[in-house]
Design an enzyme around this catalytic site. Sequence first.
Site, PDB file in Angstrom:
ATOM      1  N   ASP A  35     -31.922  -0.500  11.858  1.00 32.57           N
ATOM      2  CA  ASP A  35     -32.866  -0.167  12.330  1.00 32.57           C
ATOM      3  C   ASP A  35     -33.438  -1.754  13.127  1.00 32.57           C
ATOM      4  OD1 ASP A  35     -32.513   1.989  11.870  1.00 32.57           O
ATOM      5  OD2 ASP A  35     -33.796   2.742  10.708  1.00 32.57           O
ATOM      6  N   ASP A  54     -32.276   5.065   4.289  1.00 28.86           N
ATOM      7  CA  ASP A  54     -33.604   4.114   5.052  1.00 28.86           C
ATOM      8  C   ASP A  54     -33.765   3.922   3.130  1.00 28.86           C
ATOM      9  OD1 ASP A  54     -32.885   4.341   7.090  1.00 28.86           O
ATOM     10  OD2 ASP A  54     -34.301   6.019   7.191  1.00 28.86           O
TER      11      ASP A  54
END
Length: 136
Positions: A106, A88
């Site tokens: 995401d 991330d």
Amino acid sequence: MGYGESLPVTPFLNWVHVWNTGAAFSLFADGGGWQRYFFIGIAVLVSIVLIKFIRDNRHKGEAIAYCLILGGATGNLIDRIFRGYVVDYLDFYWRYWHWPAFNLADIAIVLGAFLIASVSLLRGKSNLNVEPDGAA
């Protein structure tokens, strides 16, 4: 960037390098390793179902939504298979409150889910104007 590093981009966004061994919002991240294989299995199963939905679906908006979700799930699946975790890198914040870091995959998943909900709501509204069979 090294793991854990952060680079300010705007007054509300940092470019970071963090690993997510869990699910959304790092759920089950401290699971001891079992979660990697569990989430790989879930992602493969969901991908198969989404491919079936895409092939069977006749509504363009829903097909696009399923493709967004499939693409995001596949991106995170590839990370999980080859790295054991999802990388991330987007950290949005306001003052001292930080949203959990996330990535482009995401975003695709969330946009796809939003599109499915929107198409369903719009389809539901158009069905409200249709009179039931046999109504005069």
